[in-house]
Design a protein around this motif. Structure first.
Motif, PDB file in Angstrom:
ATOM      1  N   GLU A   1      57.943 138.853 -12.265  1.00 41.78           N
ATOM      2  CA  GLU A   1      57.439 137.931 -13.255  1.00 41.78           C
ATOM      3  C   GLU A   1      58.304 137.961 -14.505  1.00 41.78           C
ATOM      4  O   GLU A   1      58.942 138.947 -14.820  1.00 41.78           O
ATOM      5  CB  GLU A   1      55.997 138.296 -13.627  1.00 41.78           C
ATOM      6  CG  GLU A   1      55.027 138.186 -12.447  1.00 41.78           C
ATOM      7  CD  GLU A   1      53.638 138.571 -12.854  1.00 41.78           C
ATOM      8  OE1 GLU A   1      53.457 139.033 -13.997  1.00 41.78           O
ATOM      9  OE2 GLU A   1      52.719 138.410 -12.030  1.00 41.78           O
ATOM     10  N   LYS A   2      58.277 136.867 -15.248  1.00 36.11           N
ATOM     11  CA  LYS A   2      58.999 136.787 -16.500  1.00 36.11           C
ATOM     12  C   LYS A   2      58.411 137.781 -17.481  1.00 36.11           C
ATOM     13  O   LYS A   2      57.193 137.900 -17.615  1.00 36.11           O
ATOM     14  CB  LYS A   2      58.901 135.362 -17.060  1.00 36.11           C
ATOM     15  CG  LYS A   2      59.692 135.153 -18.336  1.00 36.11           C
ATOM     16  CD  LYS A   2      59.617 133.722 -18.769  1.00 36.11           C
ATOM     17  CE  LYS A   2      60.419 133.482 -20.038  1.00 36.11           C
ATOM     18  NZ  LYS A   2      60.361 132.062 -20.450  1.00 36.11           N
TER      19      LYS A   2
ATOM     20  N   SER B   1      65.021 134.386  -6.185  1.00 33.28           N
ATOM     21  CA  SER B   1      64.535 133.272  -6.997  1.00 33.28           C
ATOM     22  C   SER B   1      64.640 133.509  -8.502  1.00 33.28           C
ATOM     23  O   SER B   1      63.880 132.929  -9.274  1.00 33.28           O
ATOM     24  CB  SER B   1      63.075 132.976  -6.637  1.00 33.28           C
ATOM     25  OG  SER B   1      62.245 134.090  -6.932  1.00 33.28           O
TER      26      SER B   1
ATOM     27  N   ASP C   1      62.462 131.226 -11.123  1.00 34.32           N
ATOM     28  CA  ASP C   1      61.285 131.823 -11.749  1.00 34.32           C
ATOM     29  C   ASP C   1      61.549 132.400 -13.131  1.00 34.32           C
ATOM     30  O   ASP C   1      60.639 132.981 -13.739  1.00 34.32           O
ATOM     31  CB  ASP C   1      60.717 132.915 -10.832  1.00 34.32           C
ATOM     32  CG  ASP C   1      60.223 132.353  -9.505  1.00 34.32           C
ATOM     33  OD1 ASP C   1      59.854 131.163  -9.475  1.00 34.32           O
ATOM     34  OD2 ASP C   1      60.210 133.087  -8.506  1.00 34.32           O
TER      35      ASP C   1
ATOM     36  N   TRP D   1      63.477 135.035 -14.316  1.00 32.66           N
ATOM     37  CA  TRP D   1      63.262 136.478 -14.359  1.00 32.66           C
ATOM     38  C   TRP D   1      63.746 137.132 -15.647  1.00 32.66           C
ATOM     39  O   TRP D   1      63.216 138.168 -16.057  1.00 32.66           O
ATOM     40  CB  TRP D   1      64.004 137.140 -13.187  1.00 32.66           C
ATOM     41  CG  TRP D   1      63.375 136.935 -11.852  1.00 32.66           C
ATOM     42  CD1 TRP D   1      62.346 136.100 -11.530  1.00 32.66           C
ATOM     43  CD2 TRP D   1      63.750 137.585 -10.633  1.00 32.66           C
ATOM     44  NE1 TRP D   1      62.050 136.177 -10.199  1.00 32.66           N
ATOM     45  CE2 TRP D   1      62.899 137.084  -9.620  1.00 32.66           C
ATOM     46  CE3 TRP D   1      64.716 138.520 -10.299  1.00 32.66           C
ATOM     47  CZ2 TRP D   1      62.992 137.514  -8.298  1.00 32.66           C
ATOM     48  CZ3 TRP D   1      64.819 138.942  -8.977  1.00 32.66           C
ATOM     49  CH2 TRP D   1      63.954 138.447  -7.985  1.00 32.66           C
TER      50      TRP D   1
ATOM     51  N   ARG E   1      64.058 130.225  -2.588  1.00 35.06           N
ATOM     52  CA  ARG E   1      62.609 130.422  -2.557  1.00 35.06           C
ATOM     53  C   ARG E   1      62.162 131.192  -1.327  1.00 35.06           C
ATOM     54  O   ARG E   1      61.254 132.037  -1.384  1.00 35.06           O
ATOM     55  CB  ARG E   1      61.911 129.058  -2.622  1.00 35.06           C
ATOM     56  CG  ARG E   1      60.388 129.133  -2.564  1.00 35.06           C
ATOM     57  CD  ARG E   1      59.824 129.882  -3.756  1.00 35.06           C
ATOM     58  NE  ARG E   1      60.069 129.149  -5.005  1.00 35.06           N
ATOM     59  CZ  ARG E   1      59.932 129.675  -6.200  1.00 35.06           C
ATOM     60  NH1 ARG E   1      59.586 130.941  -6.322  1.00 35.06           N
ATOM     61  NH2 ARG E   1      60.169 128.967  -7.285  1.00 35.06           N
TER      62      ARG E   1
END
Length: 367
Positions: free
Chosen positions: A2-3, A190, A194, A196, A274
């Motif tokens: 997740e970011k 990804s 996304d 990152w 993805r």
């Protein structure tokens, strides 16, 4: 992944780095046994920095962390506090310490050359995250400095310790594939899709600090293995681009390299992946081997199998210790290592040539 905000990134790095301390109750550096490699952590910028620190801490029979440097105190100071060791804001302060035998470098790639040159001048052993340097010129200077200093040097290329990677190497070197004609390798995730990288990891998207994007960071793994498998390159043609615009750096690339043995290598590296396999395919005049084939994992065939115990067998491959363990053992017992500073240099040379080919829109030849 997740970011993450900068605060979250720093917190995560500290937790990873201090994991062994908190879980096993390892005390301060002064409590450790005498025959150990005394390690200074030289930068905590890389996402694997915490893992390397944790590895050193868990090897408490052979190593201990004695000091932490990072030019960003928000990255370095919490890690030093977690390990109950000094934090220093200047690299030279770390390198001049008598209780630092070697360094683990997880600084931004753009800083590697200067860190290594300073460390070799002080005759400090070096373990580093890849890539070695951004340019081949800098890599050549590092190689000379390492060899002249006599230190133990290790670059983290984890695929070199993979049983499947080593099995493919046995198939090639043992002649089971005949003359290798083509290797195709993909590695992708990804990260750009996304987002990152942010906060403490935002430098991964900065060309000046990182040297390159998906190809330079993630592609290191397959570029190194292809160079290791197929030998000296002769020329490369490539296209490197940006699909998402998420970061001002490459997130998609493809390259074709011809090697001096006439084998062709096809590289496919992406941060815009993805789903789907990350597969290696190696073909020769007498057989093939596939790694990561959907539903098969490791698949191979050869006309040269004798169907006896001398043939390569994935289950019997003896993988060497992890790179960090090889490095510590080499310092303590002068044992050999399976990865060299020249391997790091060859990787940088390949990466630089791929980027140059794309930028100049023409083939780049190797001398």
């Amino acid at each position: 992944m997740e970011k993450k905000s900068r605060r979250e990134f720093v917190k995560e790095s500290v937790m990873l780095a201090a994991g062994a301390v908190l879980a096993q109750g390892i005390g301060s550096a002064q409590e450790a046994p005498s025959k150990q490699v005394r390690v200074g952590l030289a930068g905590m910028a890389h996402v694997h920095a915490g893992g390397y620190a944790d590895h050193v801490a868990r090897a408490k029979d052979r190593a201990r962390i004695t000091c932490v440097w990072d030019d960003d105190p928000q990255r370095g100071r919490p890690v030093a506090d977690a390990f109950k060791v000094p934090y220093v804001s200047k690299l030279e302060e770390l390198l001049k310490r008598d209780d630092v035998d070697g360094i683990v470098c997880s600084a931004e790639t753009s800083k590697h050359h200067d860190v290594f040159m300073a460390a070799t001048a002080r005759k400090k052993h070096i373990f580093t995250e890849k890539a070695l340097t951004i340019t081949t010129k800098d890599a050549d200077e590092v190689v000379r400095a390492v060899k002249q200093s006599g230190i133990k040097f290790m670059i983290s290329l984890p695929q070199r310790s993979s049983r499947e990677t080593l099995f493919c190497k046995q198939m090639i070197d043992g002649g089971y594939l005949g003359q290798v004609t083509l290797m195709r390798a993909r590695v992708a995730h990804s990260a750009a899709l996304d987002g990152w990288f942010s906060g403490g990891s935002a430098w991964f998207g900065d060309p000046k600090l990182a040297g390159g994007g998906a190809l330079f960071d993630l592609g290191c793994h397959v570029v190194d293995v292809m160079r290791w498998y197929l030998g000296q390159p002769s020329r490369v043609m490539a296209m490197v681009n940006n699909v998402t615009g998420k970061y001002p750096i490459d997130d998609n690339s493809a390259a074709i390299c011809e090697f001096k043995n006439k084998a062709l290598g096809m590289l496919d590296v992406s941060w815009v992946h993805r789903d789907g396999p990350n597969m290696w395919e190696i073909y020769g005049t007498e057989g093939y081997v596939l790694r990561g084939a959907p539903g098969k994992g490791l698949d191979f065939s050869s006309n040269r199998f004798k169907k006896d115990a001398t043939d390569p067998d994935p289950a019997k491959v003896q993988a060497p210790p992890a790179a960090m363990d090889q490095w510590l053992n080499a310092i303590l017992t002068d044992s050999p290592m399976t990865i060299t500073v020249d391997d790091g240099r060859n990787l940088t040379q390949m990466l630089e040539a791929i980027y140059t080919s794309s930028k100049q829109n023409k083939a780049v030849t190797f001398s």
